[in-house]
Motif scaffolding. Structure first.
Motif, PDB file in Angstrom:
ATOM      1  N   SER A  92      -2.920   8.934  -7.103  1.00  0.00           N
ATOM      2  CA  SER A  92      -2.098   7.723  -7.182  1.00  0.00           C
ATOM      3  C   SER A  92      -2.488   6.691  -6.128  1.00  0.00           C
ATOM      4  CB  SER A  92      -0.625   8.068  -6.981  1.00  0.00           C
ATOM      5  OG  SER A  92      -0.200   8.994  -7.938  1.00  0.00           O
ATOM      6  N   ILE A  93      -3.338   7.078  -5.203  1.00  0.00           N
ATOM      7  CA  ILE A  93      -3.687   6.226  -4.072  1.00  0.00           C
ATOM      8  C   ILE A  93      -4.841   5.285  -4.442  1.00  0.00           C
ATOM      9  CG2 ILE A  93      -4.439   6.191  -1.666  1.00  0.00           C
ATOM     10  CD1 ILE A  93      -1.653   7.478  -2.177  1.00  0.00           C
ATOM     11  N   VAL A  94      -4.606   4.000  -4.185  1.00  0.00           N
ATOM     12  CA  VAL A  94      -5.634   2.975  -4.373  1.00  0.00           C
ATOM     13  C   VAL A  94      -5.836   2.272  -3.036  1.00  0.00           C
ATOM     14  CG1 VAL A  94      -5.075   2.661  -6.824  1.00  0.00           C
ATOM     15  CG2 VAL A  94      -3.965   1.207  -5.106  1.00  0.00           C
ATOM     16  N   SER A  95      -6.805   1.398  -2.971  1.00  0.00           N
ATOM     17  CA  SER A  95      -7.042   0.667  -1.722  1.00  0.00           C
ATOM     18  C   SER A  95      -5.984  -0.413  -1.525  1.00  0.00           C
ATOM     19  CB  SER A  95      -8.436   0.037  -1.741  1.00  0.00           C
ATOM     20  OG  SER A  95      -8.464  -1.059  -2.637  1.00  0.00           O
ATOM     21  N   ALA A  96      -5.754  -0.770  -0.273  1.00  0.00           N
ATOM     22  CA  ALA A  96      -4.829  -1.869   0.018  1.00  0.00           C
ATOM     23  C   ALA A  96      -5.329  -3.160  -0.622  1.00  0.00           C
ATOM     24  CB  ALA A  96      -4.669  -2.035   1.527  1.00  0.00           C
ATOM     25  N   ASP A  97      -6.651  -3.366  -0.647  1.00  0.00           N
ATOM     26  CA  ASP A  97      -7.209  -4.558  -1.297  1.00  0.00           C
ATOM     27  C   ASP A  97      -6.835  -4.600  -2.772  1.00  0.00           C
ATOM     28  OD1 ASP A  97      -8.346  -5.480   1.063  1.00  0.00           O
ATOM     29  OD2 ASP A  97     -10.330  -4.666   0.613  1.00  0.00           O
ATOM     30  N   ASN A  98      -6.886  -3.446  -3.436  1.00  0.00           N
ATOM     31  CA  ASN A  98      -6.475  -3.395  -4.845  1.00  0.00           C
ATOM     32  C   ASN A  98      -4.986  -3.695  -4.986  1.00  0.00           C
ATOM     33  OD1 ASN A  98      -8.954  -2.858  -6.007  1.00  0.00           O
ATOM     34  ND2 ASN A  98      -8.676  -0.652  -5.979  1.00  0.00           N
ATOM     35  N   ALA A  99      -4.193  -3.248  -4.036  1.00  0.00           N
ATOM     36  CA  ALA A  99      -2.746  -3.531  -4.080  1.00  0.00           C
ATOM     37  C   ALA A  99      -2.499  -5.029  -3.980  1.00  0.00           C
ATOM     38  CB  ALA A  99      -2.025  -2.786  -2.962  1.00  0.00           C
ATOM     39  N   TYR A 100      -3.193  -5.704  -3.077  1.00  0.00           N
ATOM     40  CA  TYR A 100      -3.023  -7.152  -2.958  1.00  0.00           C
ATOM     41  C   TYR A 100      -3.471  -7.869  -4.231  1.00  0.00           C
ATOM     42  CZ  TYR A 100      -1.918  -6.462   1.940  1.00  0.00           C
ATOM     43  OH  TYR A 100      -1.317  -6.055   3.102  1.00  0.00           O
ATOM     44  N   ALA A 101      -4.551  -7.390  -4.846  1.00  0.00           N
ATOM     45  CA  ALA A 101      -5.006  -7.979  -6.117  1.00  0.00           C
ATOM     46  C   ALA A 101      -3.934  -7.783  -7.191  1.00  0.00           C
ATOM     47  CB  ALA A 101      -6.334  -7.357  -6.546  1.00  0.00           C
ATOM     48  N   ARG A 104      -1.051 -10.234  -6.615  1.00  0.00           N
ATOM     49  CA  ARG A 104      -1.445 -11.564  -7.076  1.00  0.00           C
ATOM     50  C   ARG A 104      -1.392 -11.646  -8.605  1.00  0.00           C
ATOM     51  NH1 ARG A 104      -3.449 -15.868  -4.952  1.00  0.00           N
ATOM     52  NH2 ARG A 104      -3.767 -14.929  -2.927  1.00  0.00           N
ATOM     53  N   THR A 105      -1.955 -10.655  -9.284  1.00  0.00           N
ATOM     54  CA  THR A 105      -1.973 -10.662 -10.744  1.00  0.00           C
ATOM     55  C   THR A 105      -0.557 -10.623 -11.313  1.00  0.00           C
ATOM     56  OG1 THR A 105      -4.137  -9.586 -10.804  1.00  0.00           O
ATOM     57  CG2 THR A 105      -2.806  -9.421 -12.794  1.00  0.00           C
ATOM     58  N   PHE A 106       0.286  -9.753 -10.759  1.00  0.00           N
ATOM     59  CA  PHE A 106       1.668  -9.668 -11.232  1.00  0.00           C
ATOM     60  C   PHE A 106       2.391 -11.004 -11.071  1.00  0.00           C
ATOM     61  CE2 PHE A 106       6.165  -8.933 -10.037  1.00  0.00           C
ATOM     62  CZ  PHE A 106       6.640  -8.587 -11.300  1.00  0.00           C
ATOM     63  N   LEU A 107       2.242 -11.631  -9.919  1.00  0.00           N
ATOM     64  CA  LEU A 107       2.941 -12.884  -9.673  1.00  0.00           C
ATOM     65  C   LEU A 107       2.409 -14.020 -10.543  1.00  0.00           C
ATOM     66  CD1 LEU A 107       3.376 -12.681  -5.814  1.00  0.00           C
ATOM     67  CD2 LEU A 107       5.086 -12.255  -7.587  1.00  0.00           C
ATOM     68  N   GLU A 108       1.138 -13.960 -10.894  1.00  0.00           N
ATOM     69  CA  GLU A 108       0.557 -15.007 -11.747  1.00  0.00           C
ATOM     70  C   GLU A 108       0.885 -14.809 -13.216  1.00  0.00           C
ATOM     71  OE1 GLU A 108      -3.565 -14.784 -10.634  1.00  0.00           O
ATOM     72  OE2 GLU A 108      -3.274 -16.106  -8.890  1.00  0.00           O
ATOM     73  N   GLY A 110       3.288 -12.124 -14.500  1.00  0.00           N
ATOM     74  CA  GLY A 110       4.562 -11.490 -14.803  1.00  0.00           C
ATOM     75  C   GLY A 110       4.409 -10.201 -15.587  1.00  0.00           C
ATOM     76  N   SER A 111       3.182  -9.707 -15.677  1.00  0.00           N
ATOM     77  CA  SER A 111       2.873  -8.500 -16.450  1.00  0.00           C
ATOM     78  C   SER A 111       2.278  -7.421 -15.555  1.00  0.00           C
ATOM     79  CB  SER A 111       1.855  -8.826 -17.541  1.00  0.00           C
ATOM     80  OG  SER A 111       2.358  -9.819 -18.398  1.00  0.00           O
ATOM     81  N   ARG A 112       2.170  -6.218 -16.121  1.00  0.00           N
ATOM     82  CA  ARG A 112       1.547  -5.116 -15.388  1.00  0.00           C
ATOM     83  C   ARG A 112       0.103  -5.491 -15.087  1.00  0.00           C
ATOM     84  NH1 ARG A 112      -0.686  -0.294 -17.857  1.00  0.00           N
ATOM     85  NH2 ARG A 112       0.422  -0.980 -19.714  1.00  0.00           N
ATOM     86  N   PRO A 113      -0.293  -5.450 -13.829  1.00  0.00           N
ATOM     87  CA  PRO A 113      -1.649  -5.846 -13.456  1.00  0.00           C
ATOM     88  C   PRO A 113      -2.711  -4.967 -14.114  1.00  0.00           C
ATOM     89  CG  PRO A 113      -0.228  -5.747 -11.535  1.00  0.00           C
ATOM     90  CD  PRO A 113       0.537  -5.131 -12.675  1.00  0.00           C
ATOM     91  N   ASP A 114      -3.822  -5.587 -14.476  1.00  0.00           N
ATOM     92  CA  ASP A 114      -4.914  -4.848 -15.106  1.00  0.00           C
ATOM     93  C   ASP A 114      -6.085  -4.635 -14.149  1.00  0.00           C
ATOM     94  OD1 ASP A 114      -5.919  -7.410 -14.931  1.00  0.00           O
ATOM     95  OD2 ASP A 114      -6.200  -7.666 -17.100  1.00  0.00           O
ATOM     96  N   CYS A 115      -5.870  -4.877 -12.858  1.00  0.00           N
ATOM     97  CA  CYS A 115      -6.956  -4.728 -11.886  1.00  0.00           C
ATOM     98  C   CYS A 115      -7.105  -3.282 -11.400  1.00  0.00           C
ATOM     99  CB  CYS A 115      -6.767  -5.679 -10.724  1.00  0.00           C
ATOM    100  SG  CYS A 115      -5.112  -5.712 -10.038  1.00  0.00           S
ATOM    101  N   ILE A 116      -6.180  -2.402 -11.781  1.00  0.00           N
ATOM    102  CA  ILE A 116      -6.296  -0.968 -11.484  1.00  0.00           C
ATOM    103  C   ILE A 116      -5.941  -0.193 -12.756  1.00  0.00           C
ATOM    104  CG2 ILE A 116      -5.736  -1.197  -9.024  1.00  0.00           C
ATOM    105  CD1 ILE A 116      -2.916  -0.034  -9.756  1.00  0.00           C
ATOM    106  N   ARG A 117      -6.164   1.106 -12.698  1.00  0.00           N
ATOM    107  CA  ARG A 117      -5.725   1.980 -13.799  1.00  0.00           C
ATOM    108  C   ARG A 117      -4.311   2.452 -13.487  1.00  0.00           C
ATOM    109  NH1 ARG A 117     -10.165   6.378 -14.342  1.00  0.00           N
ATOM    110  NH2 ARG A 117      -8.798   7.090 -15.989  1.00  0.00           N
ATOM    111  N   TRP A 118      -3.566   2.769 -14.546  1.00  0.00           N
ATOM    112  CA  TRP A 118      -2.170   3.207 -14.421  1.00  0.00           C
ATOM    113  C   TRP A 118      -1.944   4.480 -15.197  1.00  0.00           C
ATOM    114  CZ3 TRP A 118       1.130   0.425 -11.368  1.00  0.00           C
ATOM    115  CH2 TRP A 118       0.742  -0.877 -11.024  1.00  0.00           C
ATOM    116  N   GLN A 119      -0.968   5.259 -14.757  1.00  0.00           N
ATOM    117  CA  GLN A 119      -0.501   6.423 -15.530  1.00  0.00           C
ATOM    118  C   GLN A 119       0.969   6.189 -15.834  1.00  0.00           C
ATOM    119  OE1 GLN A 119      -0.705  10.014 -13.106  1.00  0.00           O
ATOM    120  NE2 GLN A 119      -0.782   8.740 -11.264  1.00  0.00           N
ATOM    121  N   GLU A 120       1.314   6.361 -17.109  1.00  0.00           N
ATOM    122  CA  GLU A 120       2.695   6.156 -17.506  1.00  0.00           C
ATOM    123  C   GLU A 120       3.536   7.334 -17.055  1.00  0.00           C
ATOM    124  OE1 GLU A 120       5.307   4.669 -21.339  1.00  0.00           O
ATOM    125  OE2 GLU A 120       3.179   5.059 -21.578  1.00  0.00           O
ATOM    126  N   LEU A 121       4.720   7.051 -16.551  1.00  0.00           N
ATOM    127  CA  LEU A 121       5.630   8.114 -16.085  1.00  0.00           C
ATOM    128  C   LEU A 121       6.755   8.313 -17.068  1.00  0.00           C
ATOM    129  CD1 LEU A 121       5.820   7.153 -12.324  1.00  0.00           C
ATOM    130  CD2 LEU A 121       4.422   8.904 -13.372  1.00  0.00           C
TER     131      LEU A 121
END
Length: 121
Positions: A92-101, A104-108, A110-121
């Motif tokens: 589940s751990i990504v880089s802090a740089d990826n978190a900032y990206a 930014r993507t979420f705020l621009e 309003g959707s789930r960011p696509d700059c990382i991979r996700w696992q649905e819970l």
């Protein structure tokens, strides 16, 4: 534009850069950071500690949510979630740089960011 909530207070922001500055300057303490736009949902929850981060994305109040996913990480990192120590799966751990990206993507968008991979819970 939105609100950042953390254990040390709530911070209103008017633009993406201001939100990133708030996160970078005030909230790097292993605790959960909740970021939302005009409404409570969707929201992005971010934990940052040094160069490591983990993220949750909540689409709605019904519980549709995702956790960051990084198959290449094997480092265990501990965070604080609602005042309790939380150790997510290493994947589940990504880089802090990826978190900032992602912030930014979420705020621009309003959707789930696509700059990382996700696992649905």
């Amino acid at each position: 534009m939105g609100l950042i909530s953390a254990n040390n207070g709530d911070y209103a922001f008017e633009n993406v850069d201001e939100a990133i500055d708030i996160v970078k300057s005030k909230l790097l303490d292993k605790n959960d950071i909740w970021i939302s736009l005009d409404d409570k949902y969707p929201c992005l929850v971010v934990w940052i500690f040094g160069e490591y981060a983990a993220l949750n994305f909540y689409q709605d109040e019904a519980g549709e949510m995702w956790l960051s996913y990084n198959a290449d990480n094997h480092k265990e990192v501990r965070f604080m979630a609602a005042g309790e120590e939380w150790t997510p799966e290493a994947t589940s751990i990504v880089s802090a740089d990826n978190a900032y990206a992602c912030i930014r993507t979420f705020l621009e968008t309003g959707s789930r960011p696509d700059c990382i991979r996700w696992q649905e819970l």
